[in-house]
Scaffold this active site. Structure first.
Site, PDB file in Angstrom:
ATOM      1  N   ASP A 132       0.839  -1.200   0.000  1.00  0.00           N
ATOM      2  CA  ASP A 132       0.000   0.000   0.000  1.00  0.00           C
ATOM      3  C   ASP A 132       0.876   1.253   0.000  1.00  0.00           C
ATOM      4  O   ASP A 132       1.972   1.252   0.565  1.00  0.00           O
ATOM      5  CB  ASP A 132      -0.904   0.020   1.233  1.00  0.00           C
ATOM      6  CG  ASP A 132      -2.019  -1.002   1.161  1.00  0.00           C
ATOM      7  OD1 ASP A 132      -2.398  -1.379   0.046  1.00  0.00           O
ATOM      8  OD2 ASP A 132      -2.511  -1.420   2.228  1.00  0.00           O
ATOM      9  N   ARG A 182      -2.067  -1.003  -8.345  1.00  0.00           N
ATOM     10  CA  ARG A 182      -3.384  -0.541  -7.903  1.00  0.00           C
ATOM     11  C   ARG A 182      -3.379   0.975  -8.037  1.00  0.00           C
ATOM     12  O   ARG A 182      -2.529   1.660  -7.461  1.00  0.00           O
ATOM     13  CB  ARG A 182      -3.651  -0.928  -6.450  1.00  0.00           C
ATOM     14  CG  ARG A 182      -4.989  -0.371  -5.915  1.00  0.00           C
ATOM     15  CD  ARG A 182      -5.047  -0.374  -4.413  1.00  0.00           C
ATOM     16  NE  ARG A 182      -5.125  -1.723  -3.871  1.00  0.00           N
ATOM     17  CZ  ARG A 182      -4.688  -2.071  -2.671  1.00  0.00           C
ATOM     18  NH1 ARG A 182      -4.078  -1.173  -1.907  1.00  0.00           N
ATOM     19  NH2 ARG A 182      -4.811  -3.317  -2.235  1.00  0.00           N
TER      20      ARG A 182
END
Length: 304
Positions: A132, A182
């Site tokens: 992330d 992502r």
């Protein structure tokens, strides 16, 4: 008013004392809508339910504050346990993690050792791991570690945030890695010096990133609940004849479930970000900051 509430919730998300106090009360005040549970077992059961409806998942053990090597090791062990549980249960899930929870702010080399252990375990099971992206201060270090890891591991991806000015250049710099990305709008409070302050500009940059990455032939996870961004993506993949196995939509647990199921029924891969753990408060505050309308849901729970 929304801007004021956003600032307040983001400040609370970073407050260690308030987070510690919230842990005493467990997943109350509506937090259970966005967090799958405090235990790994609860999270696996949530993923099993999502799989049953055709959705994929990515599991993230929440850890907001890591200040020493022992805490980073505990967080690493939890990531390893999560990979073990995914493999043992047979659920369809990946692992998501934050490098600060593995010691990035303490020692980059320790963080690399912890990430290497996680990726070696994931490779044994044939599982994918997503790094992330956090606030702007961690961006450069996170990308640098990702590039180092890609020298040995293929089953690791990273996140690029559309609200940062630097993101298009980051996409160009990562192209030689053929990365699995992502793409997100971004959820942290950043100054106008580094991030687009206005939503229309963020949206246009988001579309630019999606288009560029898909046209380059790379796997693209479009993480959004925005119908306009979803429609843009669907039109683009049809126009370019992008195969279904080159992209997926990603959404957050507890948000826009009807949309998740609709896209799944239409044949698109939809992956749900499933957070769990006792350190849920910071994550919960960021969800409220993203969409202050969620506050009314919380207020209703306060009076139940």
């Amino acid at each position: 008013m929304d801007a004021l509430m956003r600032t307040m919730f983001l400040a609370l998300a970073q407050n260690r004392s308030v987070s510690k106090l919230a842990r005493k009360y467990g997943l109350r005040f509506g937090a259970s809508r966005f967090v799958a549970g405090e235990t790994l077992e609860q999270a696996i059961e949530t993923v099993r339910r999502l799989n049953g409806s055709g959705r994929e998942a990515t599991l993230d053990h929440l850890g907001e504050f890591v200040s020493n090597e022992a805490e980073a090791r505990r967080s690493t062990e939890m990531c390893l346990r999560t990979l073990d549980a995914i493999a043992a249960s047979g659920v369809r899930a990946n692992l998501s993690l934050k490098l600060t929870s593995l010691g990035l702010g303490i020692s980059e080399e320790q963080c690399m050792r912890n990430m290497t252990a996680i990726l070696e375990r994931a490779r044994r099971y044939g599982l994918f791991v997503r790094i992330d992206m956090e606030d702007y201060a961690q961006c450069e270090k996170t990308i640098a570690i990702y590039k180092r890891l890609r020298q040995e591991f293929d089953h690791v991806g990273i996140v690029i945030q559309a609200y940062l000015y630097r993101s298009v250049q980051d996409l160009v710099d990562l192209e030689e890695q053929k990365p699995n990305l992502r793409l997100v709008k971004g959820a942290y409070k950043e100054p106008p010096a580094v991030a687009y302050p206005n939503k229309p500009d963020v949206d246009e940059n988001f579309k630019r990133l999606i288009s560029t990455h898909l046209k380059n032939g790379n796997y693209t996870a479009i993480a959004t609940h925005d119908p306009q961004i979803i429609d843009f993506t669907l039109q683009l993949v049809k126009q370019l004849n992008i195969p279904l196995n080159q992209f997926e939509f990603q959404m957050l647990y507890g948000i826009r479930e009807e949309l998740q199921l609709q896209l799944t029924r239409e044949g698109y891969k939809v992956r749900i970000y499933v957070p769990f753990g006792q350190d849920w408060f910071g994550y919960f505050m960021r969800r409220l900051a993203e969409r202050p309308a969620n506050v009314w849901f919380v207020l209703k729970n306060l009076f139940k």
